[in-house]
Design a protein around this motif. Structure first.
Motif, PDB file in Angstrom:
ATOM      1  N   ARG A  29       0.821  -1.228   0.000  1.00 34.25           N
ATOM      2  CA  ARG A  29       0.000   0.000   0.000  1.00 34.25           C
ATOM      3  C   ARG A  29       0.849   1.269   0.000  1.00 34.25           C
ATOM      4  NH1 ARG A  29      -2.440  -4.025  -0.918  1.00 34.25           N
ATOM      5  NH2 ARG A  29      -4.093  -4.886   0.339  1.00 34.25           N
TER       6      ARG A  29
ATOM      7  N   ALA B 263      -2.292   2.050  -4.806  1.00 29.81           N
ATOM      8  CA  ALA B 263      -3.275   0.982  -4.665  1.00 29.81           C
ATOM      9  C   ALA B 263      -4.532   1.619  -4.074  1.00 29.81           C
ATOM     10  CB  ALA B 263      -2.753  -0.123  -3.758  1.00 29.81           C
ATOM     11  N   ARG B 264      -5.610   1.604  -4.837  1.00 26.63           N
ATOM     12  CA  ARG B 264      -6.857   2.208  -4.374  1.00 26.63           C
ATOM     13  C   ARG B 264      -7.775   1.143  -3.786  1.00 26.63           C
ATOM     14  NH1 ARG B 264      -8.907   7.022  -8.298  1.00 26.63           N
ATOM     15  NH2 ARG B 264      -7.247   8.464  -7.727  1.00 26.63           N
ATOM     16  N   LYS B 265      -8.444   1.540  -2.720  1.00 21.34           N
ATOM     17  CA  LYS B 265      -9.349   0.625  -2.036  1.00 21.34           C
ATOM     18  C   LYS B 265     -10.738   0.695  -2.675  1.00 21.34           C
ATOM     19  CE  LYS B 265     -10.989  -0.395   2.605  1.00 21.34           C
ATOM     20  NZ  LYS B 265     -10.915   0.048   4.005  1.00 21.34           N
ATOM     21  N   ARG B 266     -11.266  -0.457  -3.002  1.00 21.54           N
ATOM     22  CA  ARG B 266     -12.643  -0.552  -3.483  1.00 21.54           C
ATOM     23  C   ARG B 266     -13.471  -1.153  -2.357  1.00 21.54           C
ATOM     24  NH1 ARG B 266     -12.512  -1.967  -9.570  1.00 21.54           N
ATOM     25  NH2 ARG B 266     -11.811   0.037 -10.357  1.00 21.54           N
ATOM     26  N   PRO B 267     -14.546  -0.476  -1.954  1.00 23.47           N
ATOM     27  CA  PRO B 267     -15.349  -0.983  -0.845  1.00 23.47           C
ATOM     28  C   PRO B 267     -16.115  -2.251  -1.230  1.00 23.47           C
ATOM     29  CG  PRO B 267     -16.372   0.957  -1.813  1.00 23.47           C
ATOM     30  CD  PRO B 267     -15.044   0.776  -2.494  1.00 23.47           C
TER      31      PRO B 267
ATOM     32  N   GLU C  23     -14.293  -6.104  -0.030  1.00 28.05           N
ATOM     33  CA  GLU C  23     -13.434  -4.974  -0.384  1.00 28.05           C
ATOM     34  C   GLU C  23     -12.131  -5.497  -0.983  1.00 28.05           C
ATOM     35  OE1 GLU C  23     -10.841  -3.773   3.547  1.00 28.05           O
ATOM     36  OE2 GLU C  23     -12.683  -2.699   3.173  1.00 28.05           O
ATOM     37  N   SER C  24     -11.572  -4.690  -1.860  1.00 25.94           N
ATOM     38  CA  SER C  24     -10.335  -5.095  -2.520  1.00 25.94           C
ATOM     39  C   SER C  24      -9.516  -3.860  -2.858  1.00 25.94           C
ATOM     40  CB  SER C  24     -10.642  -5.885  -3.796  1.00 25.94           C
ATOM     41  OG  SER C  24     -11.362  -5.070  -4.706  1.00 25.94           O
ATOM     42  N   TYR C  25      -8.292  -4.092  -3.250  1.00 30.41           N
ATOM     43  CA  TYR C  25      -7.407  -3.021  -3.688  1.00 30.41           C
ATOM     44  C   TYR C  25      -7.092  -3.234  -5.159  1.00 30.41           C
ATOM     45  CZ  TYR C  25      -6.682  -1.537   1.105  1.00 30.41           C
ATOM     46  OH  TYR C  25      -6.874  -1.058   2.373  1.00 30.41           O
TER      47      TYR C  25
END
Length: 95
Positions: A40, A53-57, A74-76
Motif C-alpha cells: 500500500r 493501490a486504491r481501495k474498493r469498498p 473490499e479489494s485493492y
C-alpha cells in the motif's frame, strides 16, 4: 508495447549492456513497484506518473451469466496517474 519490446528497445539504445542485463533491470523495477503497491505504498516517478493501490469498498454485485446476486468483498486495485510532463507530451502529440 509489451515487456519484451521494451527490453529490446532499451538494449538497442544501450549497446554496452546485454539484453539479459536489461531484462534483469526491468524485472527488478517492476518487482519493486509491485511490492510497494502490495504494501500500500505510493510509487512516484517524477515526470512520468504515480502508482497507488486504491481501495474498493465491499458491495453486492451481480453474476452477469446467471443474474444471481453475489457479495464482493473490499479489494485493492492498482491505479496510475500520469504526471504533468507525460500529460503534456501526450496532449501535444498529433496523429
Amino acid at each position: 508495447m509489451v515487456k519484451s519490446e521494451l527490453i529490446q528497445r532499451l538494449a538497442d539504445q544501450q549497446p554496452q549492456l546485454s539484453e539479459s542485463d536489461v531484462e534483469f533491470a526491468v524485472n527488478i523495477l517492476l518487482d519493486d513497484i509491485t511490492n510497494a503497491l502490495q504494501n500500500r505504498e505510493r510509487v512516484e516517478i517524477r515526470g512520468f506518473g504515480a502508482f497507488t493501490a486504491r481501495k474498493r469498498p465491499a458491495k453486492m454485485a451481480r453474476n452477469p451469466k446467471t443474474g444471481e446476486k453475489v457479495y464482493k468483498p473490499e479489494s485493492y486495485v492498482p491505479f496510475f496517474k500520469a504526471g504533468k510532463v507525460l500529460q503534456e507530451i501526450i496532449e501535444g502529440y498529433k496523429d
